[in-house]
Design a protein around this motif. Structure first.
Motif, PDB file in Angstrom:
ATOM      1  N   THR A  71     -15.069  -8.115  13.768  1.00 33.99           N
ATOM      2  CA  THR A  71     -14.099  -8.524  14.781  1.00 33.99           C
ATOM      3  C   THR A  71     -12.799  -8.909  14.101  1.00 33.99           C
ATOM      4  OG1 THR A  71     -14.744 -10.855  14.695  1.00 33.99           O
ATOM      5  CG2 THR A  71     -16.018  -9.418  16.153  1.00 33.99           C
ATOM      6  N   GLY A  72     -11.780  -9.207  14.919  1.00 30.47           N
ATOM      7  CA  GLY A  72     -10.488  -9.574  14.365  1.00 30.47           C
ATOM      8  C   GLY A  72     -10.516 -10.833  13.538  1.00 30.47           C
ATOM      9  N   ARG A  73     -11.525 -11.685  13.716  1.00 32.35           N
ATOM     10  CA  ARG A  73     -11.572 -12.952  12.985  1.00 32.35           C
ATOM     11  C   ARG A  73     -12.161 -12.818  11.593  1.00 32.35           C
ATOM     12  NH1 ARG A  73     -13.743 -17.187  17.641  1.00 32.35           N
ATOM     13  NH2 ARG A  73     -11.988 -16.900  19.104  1.00 32.35           N
ATOM     14  N   ASP A  74     -12.866 -11.746  11.322  1.00 27.84           N
ATOM     15  CA  ASP A  74     -13.518 -11.635  10.015  1.00 27.84           C
ATOM     16  C   ASP A  74     -13.150 -10.346   9.295  1.00 27.84           C
ATOM     17  OD1 ASP A  74     -14.879  -9.818  11.547  1.00 27.84           O
ATOM     18  OD2 ASP A  74     -16.831 -10.788  11.392  1.00 27.84           O
ATOM     19  N   LYS A  75     -11.936  -9.891   9.506  1.00 24.85           N
ATOM     20  CA  LYS A  75     -11.480  -8.693   8.806  1.00 24.85           C
ATOM     21  C   LYS A  75      -9.963  -8.739   8.615  1.00 24.85           C
ATOM     22  CE  LYS A  75     -10.674  -5.818  12.892  1.00 24.85           C
ATOM     23  NZ  LYS A  75     -11.042  -4.587  13.611  1.00 24.85           N
ATOM     24  N   LEU A  76      -9.490  -7.933   7.697  1.00 26.97           N
ATOM     25  CA  LEU A  76      -8.067  -7.684   7.545  1.00 26.97           C
ATOM     26  C   LEU A  76      -7.776  -6.248   7.951  1.00 26.97           C
ATOM     27  CD1 LEU A  76      -7.098  -9.300   4.099  1.00 26.97           C
ATOM     28  CD2 LEU A  76      -6.670 -10.193   6.389  1.00 26.97           C
ATOM     29  N   LYS A  77      -6.668  -6.059   8.604  1.00 29.11           N
ATOM     30  CA  LYS A  77      -6.189  -4.707   8.928  1.00 29.11           C
ATOM     31  C   LYS A  77      -5.069  -4.388   7.940  1.00 29.11           C
ATOM     32  CE  LYS A  77      -5.982  -3.509  13.215  1.00 29.11           C
ATOM     33  NZ  LYS A  77      -7.001  -2.426  13.275  1.00 29.11           N
ATOM     34  N   ILE A  78      -5.361  -3.494   7.001  1.00 28.87           N
ATOM     35  CA  ILE A  78      -4.404  -3.149   5.951  1.00 28.87           C
ATOM     36  C   ILE A  78      -3.816  -1.771   6.239  1.00 28.87           C
ATOM     37  CG2 ILE A  78      -4.133  -2.663   3.496  1.00 28.87           C
ATOM     38  CD1 ILE A  78      -6.277  -4.716   2.926  1.00 28.87           C
ATOM     39  N   THR A  79      -2.500  -1.704   6.305  1.00 21.43           N
ATOM     40  CA  THR A  79      -1.795  -0.447   6.544  1.00 21.43           C
ATOM     41  C   THR A  79      -1.055  -0.034   5.286  1.00 21.43           C
ATOM     42  OG1 THR A  79      -1.526  -0.918   8.902  1.00 21.43           O
ATOM     43  CG2 THR A  79      -0.050   0.728   7.936  1.00 21.43           C
ATOM     44  N   ILE A  80      -1.241   1.214   4.881  1.00 20.13           N
ATOM     45  CA  ILE A  80      -0.639   1.744   3.663  1.00 20.13           C
ATOM     46  C   ILE A  80       0.203   2.964   4.031  1.00 20.13           C
ATOM     47  CG2 ILE A  80      -1.100   2.733   1.387  1.00 20.13           C
ATOM     48  CD1 ILE A  80      -3.781   1.234   1.418  1.00 20.13           C
ATOM     49  N   ASP A  81       1.517   2.854   3.839  1.00 21.12           N
ATOM     50  CA  ASP A  81       2.439   3.963   4.093  1.00 21.12           C
ATOM     51  C   ASP A  81       2.803   4.600   2.760  1.00 21.12           C
ATOM     52  OD1 ASP A  81       2.522   3.461   6.857  1.00 21.12           O
ATOM     53  OD2 ASP A  81       4.096   1.968   6.604  1.00 21.12           O
ATOM     54  N   LEU A  82       2.622   5.931   2.665  1.00 21.06           N
ATOM     55  CA  LEU A  82       2.781   6.649   1.401  1.00 21.06           C
ATOM     56  C   LEU A  82       3.821   7.755   1.537  1.00 21.06           C
ATOM     57  CD1 LEU A  82      -1.024   6.874   0.903  1.00 21.06           C
ATOM     58  CD2 LEU A  82       0.445   5.939  -0.871  1.00 21.06           C
ATOM     59  N   LYS A  83       4.713   7.813   0.543  1.00 24.93           N
ATOM     60  CA  LYS A  83       5.679   8.895   0.446  1.00 24.93           C
ATOM     61  C   LYS A  83       5.580   9.481  -0.955  1.00 24.93           C
ATOM     62  CE  LYS A  83       8.989   6.734   3.625  1.00 24.93           C
ATOM     63  NZ  LYS A  83      10.393   6.241   3.786  1.00 24.93           N
ATOM     64  N   ALA A  84       5.517  10.808  -1.044  1.00 29.22           N
ATOM     65  CA  ALA A  84       5.450  11.485  -2.331  1.00 29.22           C
ATOM     66  C   ALA A  84       6.383  12.680  -2.321  1.00 29.22           C
ATOM     67  CB  ALA A  84       4.019  11.938  -2.647  1.00 29.22           C
ATOM     68  N   ASP A  85       7.045  12.925  -3.444  1.00 33.44           N
ATOM     69  CA  ASP A  85       7.963  14.058  -3.548  1.00 33.44           C
ATOM     70  C   ASP A  85       7.280  15.351  -3.128  1.00 33.44           C
ATOM     71  OD1 ASP A  85       9.776  12.287  -4.595  1.00 33.44           O
ATOM     72  OD2 ASP A  85       9.439  12.878  -6.684  1.00 33.44           O
ATOM     73  N   GLY A  86       7.922  16.100  -2.217  1.00 34.04           N
ATOM     74  CA  GLY A  86       7.410  17.406  -1.833  1.00 34.04           C
ATOM     75  C   GLY A  86       6.166  17.382  -0.967  1.00 34.04           C
ATOM     76  N   SER A  87       5.757  16.220  -0.469  1.00 35.98           N
ATOM     77  CA  SER A  87       4.554  16.109   0.365  1.00 35.98           C
ATOM     78  C   SER A  87       4.899  15.415   1.672  1.00 35.98           C
ATOM     79  CB  SER A  87       3.454  15.310  -0.355  1.00 35.98           C
ATOM     80  OG  SER A  87       3.062  15.945  -1.544  1.00 35.98           O
ATOM     81  N   ASP A  88       4.094  15.666   2.701  1.00 41.80           N
ATOM     82  CA  ASP A  88       4.284  14.978   3.971  1.00 41.80           C
ATOM     83  C   ASP A  88       3.975  13.489   3.816  1.00 41.80           C
ATOM     84  OD1 ASP A  88       4.871  17.393   5.188  1.00 41.80           O
ATOM     85  OD2 ASP A  88       2.795  17.733   5.847  1.00 41.80           O
ATOM     86  N   ASN A  89       4.735  12.650   4.520  1.00 39.99           N
ATOM     87  CA  ASN A  89       4.453  11.221   4.511  1.00 39.99           C
ATOM     88  C   ASN A  89       3.092  10.961   5.151  1.00 39.99           C
ATOM     89  OD1 ASN A  89       7.000  10.969   3.434  1.00 39.99           O
ATOM     90  ND2 ASN A  89       7.934  10.205   5.321  1.00 39.99           N
ATOM     91  N   LYS A  90       2.384   9.971   4.613  1.00 39.06           N
ATOM     92  CA  LYS A  90       1.074   9.619   5.134  1.00 39.06           C
ATOM     93  C   LYS A  90       1.020   8.129   5.448  1.00 39.06           C
ATOM     94  CE  LYS A  90      -0.826  13.709   4.401  1.00 39.06           C
ATOM     95  NZ  LYS A  90      -1.306  14.576   5.514  1.00 39.06           N
ATOM     96  N   SER A 200       4.186  13.962 -12.072  1.00 30.70           N
ATOM     97  CA  SER A 200       4.960  15.124 -11.625  1.00 30.70           C
ATOM     98  C   SER A 200       5.511  14.934 -10.220  1.00 30.70           C
ATOM     99  CB  SER A 200       4.099  16.388 -11.682  1.00 30.70           C
ATOM    100  OG  SER A 200       3.797  16.722 -13.018  1.00 30.70           O
ATOM    101  N   LYS A 201       4.849  14.100  -9.436  1.00 26.12           N
ATOM    102  CA  LYS A 201       5.378  13.650  -8.153  1.00 26.12           C
ATOM    103  C   LYS A 201       5.541  12.133  -8.218  1.00 26.12           C
ATOM    104  CE  LYS A 201       3.572  17.176  -4.985  1.00 26.12           C
ATOM    105  NZ  LYS A 201       2.843  17.400  -3.699  1.00 26.12           N
ATOM    106  N   GLN A 202       6.654  11.656  -7.704  1.00 19.46           N
ATOM    107  CA  GLN A 202       6.874  10.220  -7.635  1.00 19.46           C
ATOM    108  C   GLN A 202       6.492   9.711  -6.248  1.00 19.46           C
ATOM    109  OE1 GLN A 202       7.774   8.090 -10.222  1.00 19.46           O
ATOM    110  NE2 GLN A 202       7.243   9.977 -11.315  1.00 19.46           N
TER     111      GLN A 202
END
Length: 211
Positions: A71-90, A200-202
């Motif tokens: 449940t919301g009381r016993d977990k963390l919701k972690i969001t990770i936004d990723l950008k890499a050269d020449g790749s779609d954002n995730k 090779s990708k940043q």
């Protein structure tokens, strides 16, 4: 894994914190036994005085969910936004149970890719070198906790890829594995923690957490 070369150095950068976290980078190569090619690894490790991630924490026991979802009381919701050269954002959001402890929550977002390199067609038969590998991100989280007003956890991000230019020019292109470990510490009012890694990708990463 057979390590062939190893280089390490340390530096300091400004990234998402008031103070400059230290970082170290190691590089090595190995010949894969589960997919094609030689893997070229660049592994970046951040440090944080508020949280210590054990040297081999990514190899810890993998968490297997059982019973009812957290449940919301016993977990963390972690969001990770990723950008890499020449790749779609995730962007990936993980529900991380606070009872995880030193176990590792592992999420595999890789997709198998397969190519026929150096292909030649003889009549109706095409011949070439079969090249395959898992492309994409693999994310690990461990040691989640709420400490006062802060959310903390050890976060590891792997990105495996092959450059398009190498696929066009070689029948045995190098496989790149860029890795980063982030001792994530963020107050509830803080902006996202920002880090970078890659070869090779940043890559640039923004990490947020909420209950």
């Amino acid at each position: 894994m057979h390590k062939l070369t190893l280089v390490a150095f340390s530096a300091a950068i400004l990234a998402g914190c008031a103070s400059a976290p230290k970082q170290s980078v190691s590089t090595y190569t190995y010949d894969s036994t589960v997919h094609s090619g030689t893997v070229h690894v660049t592994d970046k490790q951040y440090t944080n005085e508020a949280l210590t991630c054990a040297a081999n924490w990514r190899d810890g026991e993998v968490y297997t969910p059982k019973g009812l979802p957290s449940t919301g009381r016993d977990k963390l919701k972690i969001t990770i936004d990723l950008k890499a050269d020449g790749s779609d954002n995730k962007s990936y959001t993980l529900d991380v149970p606070l009872a995880l402890g030193s176990r590792v929550l592992a999420k595999d977002y890789q997709v198998g890719k397969s190519y026929m390199l150096g292909a030649e067609t003889n009549g109706l038969v095409q011949q070439g070198d079969h090249f395959f590998y898992p492309d994409g991100y693999y994310i690990r989280v461990s040691q989640p906790a709420v400490q006062g007003w802060s959310f903390v956890s050890c976060i590891g991000i792997d990105h495996m890829y092959v450059l398009d230019s190498d696929l066009q020019s070689s029948t045995n292109p190098p496989v790149h594995l860029d890795r980063v470990v982030v001792p994530f510490v963020s107050d509830q009012e803080d902006q996202p923690v920002k880090v970078s890694f890659g070869s090779s990708k940043q890559h640039t990463v923004e990490i947020r957490a909420q209950p």
